[in-house]
Design an enzyme around this catalytic site. Structure first.
Site, PDB file in Angstrom:
ATOM      1  CE  LYS A  34     -34.708  11.483  10.537  1.00  0.00           C
ATOM      2  NZ  LYS A  34     -33.369  11.429   9.987  1.00  0.00           N
ATOM      3  NE  ARG A 135     -27.312   7.886   6.152  1.00  0.00           N
ATOM      4  CZ  ARG A 135     -28.189   8.339   6.846  1.00  0.00           C
ATOM      5  NH1 ARG A 135     -28.744   7.264   7.552  1.00  0.00           N
ATOM      6  NH2 ARG A 135     -28.374   9.476   7.424  1.00  0.00           N
ATOM      7  CE1 TYR A 258     -52.344 -18.064  16.394  1.00  0.00           C
ATOM      8  CE2 TYR A 258     -51.665 -16.015  17.202  1.00  0.00           C
ATOM      9  CZ  TYR A 258     -52.439 -16.836  16.605  1.00  0.00           C
ATOM     10  OH  TYR A 258     -53.512 -16.138  15.854  1.00  0.00           O
ATOM     11  CG  MET A 306     -52.709  -8.426  14.458  1.00  0.00           C
ATOM     12  SD  MET A 306     -53.790  -8.710  12.709  1.00  0.00           S
ATOM     13  CE  MET A 306     -52.914  -9.759  11.807  1.00  0.00           C
TER      14      MET A 306
HETATM   15  C1  PLP Z   1     -32.600  11.877  11.053  1.00  0.00           C
HETATM   16  C2  PLP Z   1     -31.486  12.950  10.983  1.00  0.00           C
HETATM   17  C3  PLP Z   1     -31.247  13.836  11.891  1.00  0.00           C
HETATM   18  C4  PLP Z   1     -31.855  13.798  13.475  1.00  0.00           C
HETATM   19  O1  PLP Z   1     -31.168  12.706  14.139  1.00  0.00           O
HETATM   20  P1  PLP Z   1     -31.766  12.234  15.572  1.00  0.00           P
HETATM   21  O2  PLP Z   1     -30.476  11.448  16.054  1.00  0.00           O
HETATM   22  O3  PLP Z   1     -33.009  11.844  15.614  1.00  0.00           O
HETATM   23  O4  PLP Z   1     -31.592  13.558  16.304  1.00  0.00           O
HETATM   24  C5  PLP Z   1     -30.183  14.716  11.795  1.00  0.00           C
HETATM   25  N1  PLP Z   1     -29.648  14.858  10.404  1.00  0.00           N
HETATM   26  C6  PLP Z   1     -29.999  13.908   9.537  1.00  0.00           C
HETATM   27  C7  PLP Z   1     -29.151  14.146   8.397  1.00  0.00           C
HETATM   28  C8  PLP Z   1     -30.750  13.109   9.717  1.00  0.00           C
HETATM   29  O5  PLP Z   1     -31.145  12.036   8.668  1.00  0.00           O
END
Ligand code: PLP
Length: 366
Positions: A34, A135, A258, A306
């Site tokens: 992802k 969640r 800054y 930046m």
């Molecule tokens: C992002 C995610 C993972 C992977 O998690 P990591 O901690 O990066 O290994 C696995 N399962 C779900 C449901 C996730 O949202």
């Protein structure tokens, strides 16, 4: 043309990490790709994982799914963790070979309906159980509703039953065993023969009881330590370095950058480096950041701006530091996890926060 900031991404190391997990775990090892492989570039990485033997991939959204689908063979399963969103037709999934993770009774109902309307047999999907994250996923009462209403699953081929751990990076946290127990109970209650999956990167290291039939590592593949309290078992993947643009002598009358937030107490020397928050550096590094130059640690001084960041190089020999030299921010001497700690965050956020401005150098898989 190369930018003054460079990110190196070792694709062979990602493959080595995936293979290492596959050797250690008797369950199937999927890959979570992802957010563009946590910012590292799914285009280069997904095909290398396919070549290594990975058959199951996870993304977060349909948009990501459409981007990854063409990078991997049709025989690979591509799960979309969010499932169909409200107002999004399930047909997008069906037409593009995306397998939704169904997180609510509403999604289950919509998916079943779309599958029956298509009339080409049961459509595959994963069912997500909420065992304590609060969640996404079905909680216990919804699992009961599902068991009591079998028609909800008509037209759906449940190919995976999964849940997600809240505290897997803390091996002694009582929530781990609690969630494992709830997962066992709820998935038994469903009574499906589908494979089960609970552990992501950190969950894998809680031991075989957490593996079930599939594990879903993401961040560990990309070199982040899945067990923050222990030495990192993963091979490092990412390097970050930036070029020195100017070196200057300073004295106690001068302030740096800054907000005039840093003042030298005595004569010294600074190196200004071509990297800033537009490259993905966090402003929270102020007062805590370090670079590695000529094998020595040099402290960041003043604010991250930046495009530029300044380091105190007074401790290095006169004339040793020259414009054009490269300073290591993530590399062999300073890990991604060290750098994340200095930034006041975790490796996940550092990786996904790296922008497209730095030059990216990929070491391809052999
Ligand atoms: C992002 C995610 C993972 C992977 O998690 P990591 O901690 O990066 O290994 C696995 N399962 C779900 C449901 C996730 O949202």
């Amino acid at each position: 043309m190369t930018a003054t900031a460079q990110i190196s991404i070792d694709v062979a190391a990602i493959v080595a990490n995936w293979k290492m997990l596959r050797r250690q775990v008797s369950a199937d090892v999927a890959a979570v790709v992802k957010a563009d492989c946590y910012g590292l570039g799914v285009r280069a990485i997904a095909p290398a994982l396919v070549a290594a033997g990975c058959k199951t991939f996870f993304v977060a959204t349909v948009e990501e799914g459409l981007g990854v689908r063409d990078l991997i063979p049709a025989s690979c399963t591509l799960f979309v963790l969010g499932g169909p969103t409200p107002g999004e037709p399930c047909t997008v999934f069906l037409e593009h070979g995306l397998t939704p993770v169904l997180n609510s009774l509403g999604q289950i109902e919509a998916w079943g309906k779309a599958a029956r309307a298509r009339g080409r047999g049961a459509a595959p999907a994963a069912l997500h159980l909420d065992t304590g994250m609060c969640r996404l996923g079905l909680h216990a009462a919804e699992v009961e509703r599902l068991v009591a209403t079998p028609r909800l699953l008509e037209g759906i081929a449940s190919t995976l039953v999964m849940s997600h751990l809240a505290c897997a990076d803390e091996p002694d946290h009582p929530k781990n065993e609690e969630q494992r127990g709830v997962f066992h109970t709820l998935s038994e209650r469903l009574g499906l023969s589908a494979p089960r999956s609970l552990g992501a990167s950190s969950g894998i290291f809680l031991g075989p009881a957490y593996h079930f039939q599939m594990v879903r590592p993401g961040v560990a593949l990309y070199g982040v330590n899945p067990q923050p309290e222990r030495p990192n078992p993963m091979v490092p993947v990412v390097g970050l370095r930036a070029q020195i643009l100017q070196v200057r002598d300073v004295d106690s009358a001068m302030t740096i950058g800054y907000g005039a937030s840093h003042r030298f107490r005595a004569k010294g020397r600074t190196a200004t480096v071509g990297i800033g928050y537009a490259d993905g550096l966090f402003r929270s590094l102020q007062g805590r950041g370090r670079g590695i130059l000529l094998g020595s640690e040099v402290p960041m001084v003043g604010r991250v701006s930046m495009d530029l960041t300044t380091f105190d190089v007074s401790a290095l020999p006169l004339d040793a530091v020259q414009p054009g030299m490269w300073m290591e921010l993530i590399g062999p001497r300073q890990t991604l996890d060290d750098f994340a700690w200095q930034s006041g965050t975790i490796g996940y956020e550092i990786l996904t926060g790296l922008t497209q401005r730095p030059t990216r150098l990929y070491t391809e898989a052999p």
